[in-house]
Scaffold this motif. Sequence first.
Motif, short mmCIF file in Angstrom:
data_model
loop_
_atom_site.label_atom_id
_atom_site.label_comp_id
_atom_site.label_asym_id
_atom_site.label_seq_id
_atom_site.Cartn_x
_atom_site.Cartn_y
_atom_site.Cartn_z
N GLY A 151 0.82 -1.21 0.00
CA GLY A 151 0.00 0.00 0.00
C GLY A 151 0.85 1.26 0.00
N GLU A 161 -5.91 3.70 -5.96
CA GLU A 161 -6.89 2.62 -5.83
C GLU A 161 -6.21 1.31 -5.41
OE1 GLU A 161 -10.20 2.47 -5.79
OE2 GLU A 161 -10.07 4.65 -5.79
N GLN A 162 -5.05 1.02 -6.01
CA GLN A 162 -4.32 -0.18 -5.62
C GLN A 162 -3.87 -0.09 -4.17
OE1 GLN A 162 -1.21 -1.39 -8.38
NE2 GLN A 162 -2.33 -0.50 -10.10
N LYS A 164 -5.40 1.55 -1.80
CA LYS A 164 -6.59 1.36 -0.96
C LYS A 164 -6.94 -0.12 -0.84
CE LYS A 164 -11.38 2.98 -0.57
NZ LYS A 164 -12.42 3.83 -1.21
N VAL A 165 -6.85 -0.84 -1.93
CA VAL A 165 -7.15 -2.28 -1.92
C VAL A 165 -6.18 -3.02 -0.98
CG1 VAL A 165 -7.10 -4.40 -3.30
CG2 VAL A 165 -8.22 -2.35 -4.19
N ALA A 166 -4.89 -2.68 -1.08
CA ALA A 166 -3.89 -3.35 -0.25
C ALA A 166 -4.14 -3.10 1.23
CB ALA A 166 -2.49 -2.87 -0.64
N ASN A 168 -6.96 -2.26 2.69
CA ASN A 168 -8.20 -2.92 3.12
C ASN A 168 -7.97 -4.42 3.32
OD1 ASN A 168 -10.32 -0.99 3.44
ND2 ASN A 168 -10.33 -0.66 1.23
N GLU A 169 -7.18 -5.04 2.46
CA GLU A 169 -6.88 -6.46 2.62
C GLU A 169 -6.08 -6.69 3.90
OE1 GLU A 169 -5.00 -8.12 -0.79
OE2 GLU A 169 -6.64 -7.63 -2.16
N GLU A 172 -8.39 -6.56 6.82
CA GLU A 172 -9.19 -7.78 6.96
C GLU A 172 -8.41 -8.85 7.71
OE1 GLU A 172 -10.52 -9.06 3.16
OE2 GLU A 172 -11.79 -7.30 2.81
N THR A 187 -4.59 7.74 1.89
CA THR A 187 -5.24 7.56 0.59
C THR A 187 -6.48 8.43 0.47
OG1 THR A 187 -4.41 5.28 0.45
CG2 THR A 187 -6.27 5.85 -0.95
#
Length: 235
Positions: A151, A161-162, A164-166, A168-169, A172, A187
């Motif tokens: 991230g 966006e990438q 943000k995805v990292a 969020n993962e 989790e 971000t």
Amino acid sequence: MDGGIYKQAAEILERLYNSWPMEHRFGFKLAGCYQSLGRTADLRRLVSTLIERRIEDANTAAATLKSLKLDDPEVQKAEKERIANMSDLEKQKFGRERRELIARARPNFFSLRYLEACVDFAERRYEDALAKLEQLDSDYGARRNALVLRGEVCQRLKRWEQSKVAFNEALEIDPESSGPLLGLARTALAAKDYEAAARYARESIGLLFFQPRAHYIHGLAQYRLGCYEEAEHAF
């Protein structure tokens, strides 16, 4: 380290690692301090030394295990008889030493490769760092610390966006980690979503208060929202 006093932590860890150079845990912790302090050249030297020592230690331990011929049924039988005649304390000592030997023979390649990616990141070779992180995901599966680093790399490359995805993962995997939340705050700030930036920053601070960057982002987001009193308090 937990208190963010990396300079003092590094001084202590340097003494420990110099005294016990094969205690790799000291090297890993010291690498984290160097990274946080921005001591990039020291980080590069340390990681190279650490990897070399860890592989050497693994080879030595593997050779020792091989010499024990533990696959030989006769050796196994003799060892069982020897263990049966041990006292409880001797059994505990034997078990601990055997587990340590096996662990030494099996280096954590994920951690070693992750350190290499950290060096690339510190040296601003972001594409190289990203390539290593993607390889880690392919070989070992996603891990929180690697996702957080990914991230951060994506942020430097302005791939929001990438990034943000990292984050969020990573969240989790470990919802109680402050790092992914701080990453999401940065971000959101870049996306000019100041309410989200302030919220993520507050949540990160709630998990780990001593984070100057989180307080700064919180203050900046509040300033952009026109909440000047809250911004001043954060700053």
